[in-house]
Design an enzyme around this catalytic site. Structure first.
Site, PDB file in Angstrom:
ATOM      1  N   GLY A  88       0.812  -1.408   0.011  1.00  0.00           N
ATOM      2  CA  GLY A  88      -0.073  -0.142   0.028  1.00  0.00           C
ATOM      3  C   GLY A  88       0.615   0.971   0.098  1.00  0.00           C
ATOM      4  O   GLY A  88       0.409   2.319   0.496  1.00  0.00           O
ATOM      5  N   ASP A 131      -4.698  -4.949 -18.141  1.00  0.00           N
ATOM      6  CA  ASP A 131      -3.861  -3.573 -18.217  1.00  0.00           C
ATOM      7  C   ASP A 131      -4.128  -2.893 -19.738  1.00  0.00           C
ATOM      8  O   ASP A 131      -3.116  -2.585 -20.439  1.00  0.00           O
ATOM      9  CB  ASP A 131      -2.454  -3.642 -18.152  1.00  0.00           C
ATOM     10  CG  ASP A 131      -2.069  -4.290 -16.416  1.00  0.00           C
ATOM     11  OD1 ASP A 131      -2.957  -3.790 -15.471  1.00  0.00           O
ATOM     12  OD2 ASP A 131      -1.548  -5.343 -16.341  1.00  0.00           O
ATOM     13  N   GLU A 135     -11.965  -4.500 -19.641  1.00  0.00           N
ATOM     14  CA  GLU A 135     -12.102  -6.033 -19.421  1.00  0.00           C
ATOM     15  C   GLU A 135     -10.605  -6.504 -19.521  1.00  0.00           C
ATOM     16  O   GLU A 135     -10.758  -7.815 -18.965  1.00  0.00           O
ATOM     17  CB  GLU A 135     -13.184  -6.746 -20.138  1.00  0.00           C
ATOM     18  CG  GLU A 135     -14.605  -6.576 -19.538  1.00  0.00           C
ATOM     19  CD  GLU A 135     -15.323  -5.044 -20.156  1.00  0.00           C
ATOM     20  OE1 GLU A 135     -14.620  -4.375 -20.847  1.00  0.00           O
ATOM     21  OE2 GLU A 135     -16.595  -5.049 -19.845  1.00  0.00           O
ATOM     22  N   ASN A 184      -6.466   2.448 -12.821  1.00  0.00           N
ATOM     23  CA  ASN A 184      -5.213   1.401 -12.449  1.00  0.00           C
ATOM     24  C   ASN A 184      -3.882   2.056 -12.453  1.00  0.00           C
ATOM     25  O   ASN A 184      -3.883   2.963 -13.327  1.00  0.00           O
ATOM     26  CB  ASN A 184      -5.450   0.082 -13.189  1.00  0.00           C
ATOM     27  CG  ASN A 184      -4.393  -0.785 -12.621  1.00  0.00           C
ATOM     28  OD1 ASN A 184      -4.182  -1.177 -11.352  1.00  0.00           O
ATOM     29  ND2 ASN A 184      -3.699  -1.444 -13.491  1.00  0.00           N
ATOM     30  N   GLU A 201       5.455   6.308  -9.499  1.00  0.00           N
ATOM     31  CA  GLU A 201       3.971   5.868  -9.496  1.00  0.00           C
ATOM     32  C   GLU A 201       3.306   6.865  -8.199  1.00  0.00           C
ATOM     33  O   GLU A 201       1.949   7.156  -8.556  1.00  0.00           O
ATOM     34  CB  GLU A 201       4.014   4.417  -8.936  1.00  0.00           C
ATOM     35  CG  GLU A 201       4.065   3.405  -9.981  1.00  0.00           C
ATOM     36  CD  GLU A 201       4.099   1.870  -9.270  1.00  0.00           C
ATOM     37  OE1 GLU A 201       2.913   1.854  -8.762  1.00  0.00           O
ATOM     38  OE2 GLU A 201       4.918   1.113  -9.615  1.00  0.00           O
ATOM     39  N   HIS A 246      -0.033   0.855 -13.146  1.00  0.00           N
ATOM     40  CA  HIS A 246       0.673  -0.425 -13.734  1.00  0.00           C
ATOM     41  C   HIS A 246       2.253   0.084 -13.412  1.00  0.00           C
ATOM     42  O   HIS A 246       2.415   1.232 -14.083  1.00  0.00           O
ATOM     43  CB  HIS A 246       0.260  -0.856 -15.087  1.00  0.00           C
ATOM     44  CG  HIS A 246       1.042  -2.065 -15.376  1.00  0.00           C
ATOM     45  ND1 HIS A 246       0.782  -3.247 -14.845  1.00  0.00           N
ATOM     46  CD2 HIS A 246       1.903  -2.080 -16.343  1.00  0.00           C
ATOM     47  CE1 HIS A 246       1.635  -4.136 -15.262  1.00  0.00           C
ATOM     48  NE2 HIS A 246       2.229  -3.598 -16.453  1.00  0.00           N
TER      49      HIS A 246
HETATM   50  C1  GRF Z   1       2.952  -1.237  -7.509  1.00  0.00           C
HETATM   51  O1  GRF Z   1       4.000  -1.241  -8.286  1.00  0.00           O
HETATM   52  C2  GRF Z   1       1.635  -1.095  -8.756  1.00  0.00           C
HETATM   53  O2  GRF Z   1       1.991  -0.524  -9.947  1.00  0.00           O
HETATM   54  C3  GRF Z   1       1.204  -2.688  -8.816  1.00  0.00           C
HETATM   55  O3  GRF Z   1       1.548  -3.157  -7.719  1.00  0.00           O
HETATM   56  C4  GRF Z   1       2.450  -2.397  -6.946  1.00  0.00           C
HETATM   57  C5  GRF Z   1       1.603  -2.140  -5.517  1.00  0.00           C
HETATM   58  O4  GRF Z   1       2.576  -1.344  -4.750  1.00  0.00           O
HETATM   59  N1  GRF Z   1      -0.102  -2.545  -9.629  1.00  0.00           N
HETATM   60  P1  GRF Z   1       2.009  -0.980  -3.426  1.00  0.00           P
HETATM   61  O5  GRF Z   1       1.200  -1.705  -2.790  1.00  0.00           O
HETATM   62  O6  GRF Z   1       1.076   0.584  -3.806  1.00  0.00           O
HETATM   63  O7  GRF Z   1       3.301  -0.423  -2.526  1.00  0.00           O
END
Ligand code: GRF
Length: 207
Positions: A16, A149, A146, A111, A178, A113
């Site tokens: 998280g 990614d 659906e 989402n 991210e 990724h």
């Molecule tokens: C991230 O790299 C996200 O892009 C992927 O899973 C990971 C989750 O990391 N889908 P976190 O739980 O937010 O630390």
């Protein structure tokens, strides 16, 4: 007058850190987002504790307790509705959602990724990128459809892949981006500045 905040539900499965960056940005007033509920399909997800610490309801809905995807998703939908959620962010949520869920929140599920889509969808995206030998990778925030990614891309951030990088260092470098990208996309959504034009997603100028 400040517009009303984006009423967000966050689905998680892991540690998280993305959730944390959203909670921090909301708390510090950098994004106009109200995280209404955090739902994990795993009871051991570190993200649950992060939600509790921030005073956000943390709910476990384990997919293992349901016979099929639809009934699992129905439980997610009910919990999200109970908390007045309008938008859903998948932040490390490791289940693929079907049209049953997506119809409940039409064009309102996003989402993150850890690769530059459409390259390297699915799991172990950072490993896939290293093994392929790309010189740049990064992360993508996209609308969920659906597929795995495959939905329309909202925003991307790029990082260089250095000769010295391994999976761990690349993952850390991408994760930093991210955290930045997810919050900025959520703020654009909160400002109503993201419009879809088929597969293309366009960002309107500030009001
Ligand atoms: C991230 O790299 C996200 O892009 C992927 O899973 C990971 C989750 O990391 N889908 P976190 O739980 O937010 O630390």
């Amino acid at each position: 007058m400040k517009p009303s905040p984006l009423q967000l539900g966050v689905l998680v499965s892991g540690s998280g850190t993305n959730l944390q960056s959203i909670l921090d940005a909301a708390l510090e007033g950098r994004i106009n987002v109200d995280v209404r509920v955090v739902i994990s399909n795993r009871k051991d997800a570190g993200a649950l504790e992060r939600a509790r610490r921030a005073g956000v309801p943390a709910v476990v809905i384990s997919h293992k307790q349901y016979d099929n995807r639809e009934s699992f998703e129905e439980a997610l939908i009910q919990a999200l509705r109970q908390h007045d959620v309008e938008w859903v962010a998948l932040a490390g949520f490791m289940r693929v959602l079907t049209s049953h869920f997506l119809h409940a929140f039409p064009q309102r599920v996003v989402n993150i990724h850890p690769a530059l889509l459409p390259s390297f969808p699915g799991v172990h995206a950072q490993r896939q990128a290293l093994e392929y030998g790309v010189k740049f990778s990064g992360c993508t925030v996209h609308f969920v459809d659906e597929g795995t990614d495959t939905g329309p891309i909202i925003g991307q951030a790029v990082v260089p892949v250095l000769d010295s990088d391994d999976e761990e260092s690349l993952t850390a470098k991408i994760l930093e981006q991210e955290h930045r990208l997810f919050s900025s996309v959520l703020q654009l959504l909160a400002e109503g500045r993201i419009v879809r034009d088929g597969r293309r997603v366009k960002i309107l100028g500030p009001h």
